[in-house]
Design an enzyme around this catalytic site. Structure first.
Site, mmCIF file in Angstrom:
data_model
loop_
_atom_site.group_PDB
_atom_site.id
_atom_site.type_symbol
_atom_site.label_atom_id
_atom_site.label_comp_id
_atom_site.label_asym_id
_atom_site.label_seq_id
_atom_site.Cartn_x
_atom_site.Cartn_y
_atom_site.Cartn_z
ATOM 1 N N GLU A 91 -12.029 -5.516 28.793
ATOM 2 C CA GLU A 91 -12.781 -4.304 29.186
ATOM 3 C C GLU A 91 -12.409 -3.108 28.316
ATOM 4 O O GLU A 91 -11.385 -3.128 27.614
ATOM 5 C CB GLU A 91 -12.504 -3.974 30.653
ATOM 6 C CG GLU A 91 -11.039 -3.677 30.954
ATOM 7 C CD GLU A 91 -10.855 -2.722 32.126
ATOM 8 O OE1 GLU A 91 -11.265 -1.551 31.976
ATOM 9 O OE2 GLU A 91 -10.297 -3.144 33.151
ATOM 10 N N LYS A 149 -17.627 6.625 32.050
ATOM 11 C CA LYS A 149 -17.028 5.466 32.728
ATOM 12 C C LYS A 149 -18.201 4.664 33.305
ATOM 13 O O LYS A 149 -18.965 5.173 34.120
ATOM 14 C CB LYS A 149 -16.095 5.958 33.832
ATOM 15 C CG LYS A 149 -15.477 4.834 34.641
ATOM 16 C CD LYS A 149 -14.531 5.399 35.696
ATOM 17 C CE LYS A 149 -14.264 4.378 36.777
ATOM 18 N NZ LYS A 149 -13.567 4.959 37.935
ATOM 19 N N VAL A 171 -14.418 -3.150 35.183
ATOM 20 C CA VAL A 171 -14.463 -4.592 35.483
ATOM 21 C C VAL A 171 -15.898 -5.024 35.799
ATOM 22 O O VAL A 171 -16.384 -6.035 35.276
ATOM 23 C CB VAL A 171 -13.508 -4.931 36.653
ATOM 24 C CG1 VAL A 171 -13.738 -6.347 37.155
ATOM 25 C CG2 VAL A 171 -12.053 -4.750 36.214
ATOM 26 N N ASP A 182 -15.338 4.643 49.861
ATOM 27 C CA ASP A 182 -15.142 4.513 48.420
ATOM 28 C C ASP A 182 -14.726 3.067 48.138
ATOM 29 O O ASP A 182 -13.556 2.713 48.200
ATOM 30 C CB ASP A 182 -14.093 5.510 47.927
ATOM 31 C CG ASP A 182 -13.982 5.497 46.403
ATOM 32 O OD1 ASP A 182 -14.517 4.568 45.770
ATOM 33 O OD2 ASP A 182 -13.353 6.415 45.850
ATOM 34 N N SER A 209 -15.163 0.009 45.335
ATOM 35 C CA SER A 209 -15.503 -0.175 43.921
ATOM 36 C C SER A 209 -16.668 -1.140 43.728
ATOM 37 O O SER A 209 -16.807 -2.129 44.443
ATOM 38 C CB SER A 209 -14.284 -0.702 43.178
ATOM 39 O OG SER A 209 -14.615 -0.984 41.846
ATOM 40 N N GLN A 210 -17.471 -0.845 42.717
ATOM 41 C CA GLN A 210 -18.532 -1.785 42.312
ATOM 42 C C GLN A 210 -17.947 -3.128 41.887
ATOM 43 O O GLN A 210 -18.655 -4.136 41.882
ATOM 44 C CB GLN A 210 -19.305 -1.229 41.116
ATOM 45 C CG GLN A 210 -20.098 0.020 41.384
ATOM 46 C CD GLN A 210 -20.783 0.500 40.108
ATOM 47 O OE1 GLN A 210 -21.618 -0.195 39.550
ATOM 48 N NE2 GLN A 210 -20.434 1.686 39.652
ATOM 49 N N ASP A 211 -16.677 -3.119 41.515
ATOM 50 C CA ASP A 211 -16.043 -4.377 41.097
ATOM 51 C C ASP A 211 -16.193 -5.455 42.173
ATOM 52 O O ASP A 211 -16.402 -6.626 41.865
ATOM 53 C CB ASP A 211 -14.535 -4.174 40.840
ATOM 54 C CG ASP A 211 -14.256 -3.277 39.644
ATOM 55 O OD1 ASP A 211 -15.221 -2.886 38.952
ATOM 56 O OD2 ASP A 211 -13.067 -2.968 39.408
ATOM 57 N N LYS A 266 -4.329 -2.316 42.577
ATOM 58 C CA LYS A 266 -3.239 -1.363 42.649
ATOM 59 C C LYS A 266 -3.027 -0.856 44.057
ATOM 60 O O LYS A 266 -3.975 -0.722 44.832
ATOM 61 C CB LYS A 266 -3.568 -0.188 41.747
ATOM 62 C CG LYS A 266 -2.343 0.425 41.176
ATOM 63 C CD LYS A 266 -2.709 1.245 39.996
ATOM 64 C CE LYS A 266 -3.244 0.354 38.916
ATOM 65 N NZ LYS A 266 -4.071 1.026 37.991
HETATM 66 N N1 PSU Z 1 -7.084 -0.536 37.506
HETATM 67 C C1 PSU Z 1 -6.196 -0.225 36.534
HETATM 68 N N2 PSU Z 1 -6.578 0.378 35.406
HETATM 69 C C2 PSU Z 1 -7.886 0.682 35.209
HETATM 70 C C3 PSU Z 1 -8.830 0.331 36.224
HETATM 71 C C4 PSU Z 1 -8.388 -0.261 37.353
HETATM 72 O O1 PSU Z 1 -5.031 -0.503 36.686
HETATM 73 O O2 PSU Z 1 -8.206 1.248 34.167
HETATM 74 C C5 PSU Z 1 -10.276 0.581 35.981
HETATM 75 C C6 PSU Z 1 -10.958 -0.777 35.846
HETATM 76 O O3 PSU Z 1 -11.854 -0.713 34.754
HETATM 77 C C7 PSU Z 1 -11.695 -0.920 37.157
HETATM 78 C C8 PSU Z 1 -12.018 0.519 37.484
HETATM 79 O O4 PSU Z 1 -12.842 -1.727 37.059
HETATM 80 O O5 PSU Z 1 -10.864 1.229 37.098
HETATM 81 C C9 PSU Z 1 -12.334 0.727 38.929
HETATM 82 O O6 PSU Z 1 -12.804 2.036 39.120
HETATM 83 P P1 PSU Z 1 -13.451 2.461 40.528
HETATM 84 O O7 PSU Z 1 -12.331 2.435 41.501
HETATM 85 O O8 PSU Z 1 -13.999 3.845 40.298
HETATM 86 O O9 PSU Z 1 -14.526 1.469 40.804
HETATM 87 MN MN MN Z 2 -15.071 4.434 43.667
#
Ligand code: PSU
Ligand code: MN
Length: 280
Positions: A6, A67, A87, A117, A119-121, A138
């Site tokens: 990524e 992002k 991701v 909140d 994640s789209q992941d 995390k």
């Molecule tokens: N976890 C990490 N480092 C990162 C991310 C997650 O330790 O850089 C990034 C990844 O690309 C993950 C994104 O897909 O943050 C998730 O962001 P959000 O919570 O806004 O969906």
């Molecule tokens: Mn989010």
């Protein structure tokens, strides 16, 4: 033997100028292991599956990189922007190109609190048939809810040589998952999913190497501080994850950074081993 990587980690996950160095090093490692690494990102609206080293360098320096999760791919393309894929977007693009294995640091998940909140992941992991190697999620996230969400959305989660869902900086979380010790069994799982058309990913959780692990209580104080600051400053939505990561790296005096790099390398190593097994 292609391994997807990524780019959100380059633009928004790691501090400069180390971000570029790490991205280049991860590719070098993968090549050394006999894999063909493809760092995925968006360059001036063009989707790149395998960014060049000069594109990686430029992305690591620019201040105007979006992002990009899956829903943001059309935006970055239509507006001809630079986009660092998270991701979710990396999976979507890699899958479109027939890539089966992807190594990242940590996945996004369910943030604490009641503001939805998520994640789209999680949704991408539910829909896109790939093997995703990560060090878990995390502990800035609500790990229990993250695991429940992964179950609801039918994501196959396995621990590589561990019975616990790893929590990125630490190897343990208290949340139990199915342990797998053999790469052949991971490939067999993937084939079974294909055979029965089960959508979604296999999330292979690879704990951080012991020597770089950060004890949970040490991490907890940085996390609380970072979260409180985010609340105070009203930081939310897509800015929240990058903000928390950055603050934790600062508060830890580089310890969290060292851990992050160590687990990224560890995931690339395992990703390469799996990608090679998939070819046999
Ligand atoms: N976890 C990490 N480092 C990162 C991310 C997650 O330790 O850089 C990034 C990844 O690309 C993950 C994104 O897909 O943050 C998730 O962001 P959000 O919570 O806004 O969906
Ligand atoms: Mn989010």
């Amino acid at each position: 033997m292609i391994l997807a990587l990524e780019s959100a980690v380059i633009a928004h996950g790691l501090p400069r100028p180390l971000n570029i160095k790490v991205a280049v090093e991860l590719e070098r490692m993968a090549k050394q292991m006999g894999c063909d690494p493809k760092t995925i990102g968006i360059v001036n609206g063009k989707i790149r599956v395998g960014m060049s080293t000069s594109e990686i360098r430029e992305m690591g320096k620019r201040d105007d990189v979006l992002k990009v999760g899956t829903r943001d791919i059309p935006v970055a393309v239509a507006l001809k922007r630079w986009g660092a894929t998270t991701v979710s977007a990396t999976m979507r693009i890699a899958h479109d190109m027939g890539i089966k294995v992807f190594a990242t640091g940590g996945i996004g998940g369910v943030h604490p609190g009641n503001n939805w909140d998520v994640s789209q992941d999680i949704l991408e992991l539910a829909q896109t048939n790939m093997i995703v190697v990560s060090a878990g999620a995390k502990s800035i996230l609500d790990l229990k809810r993250t695991m429940e969400a992964l179950e609801t959305f039918q994501v196959t989660v396995i621990g590589y040589k561990t019975e616990e869902f790893p929590a990125f900086y630490t190897r343990s979380s208290g949340i139990r998952i199915q342990r797998i010790d053999s790469l052949d069994k991971i490939v067999k799982m993937f084939r079974t999913k294909e055979r029965f058309d089960i959508p979604g990913a296999i999330l292979v959780c690879n704990p951080i190497p012991e020597e770089h692990e950060i004890p949970g209580d040490e991490f907890e104080s940085w996390k609380e501080k970072a979260l409180a600051e985010a609340r105070e400053k009203g930081i939310e939505g897509k800015d929240l994850t990058p903000f928390l990561l950055k603050r934790i790296m600062e508060l830890s005096n580089g310890k969290a950074l060292e851990a992050n790099i160590s687990l990224l390398k560890n995931n690339v190593r395992l990703g390469c081993e799996i990608a090679k097994k998939m070819e046999v």
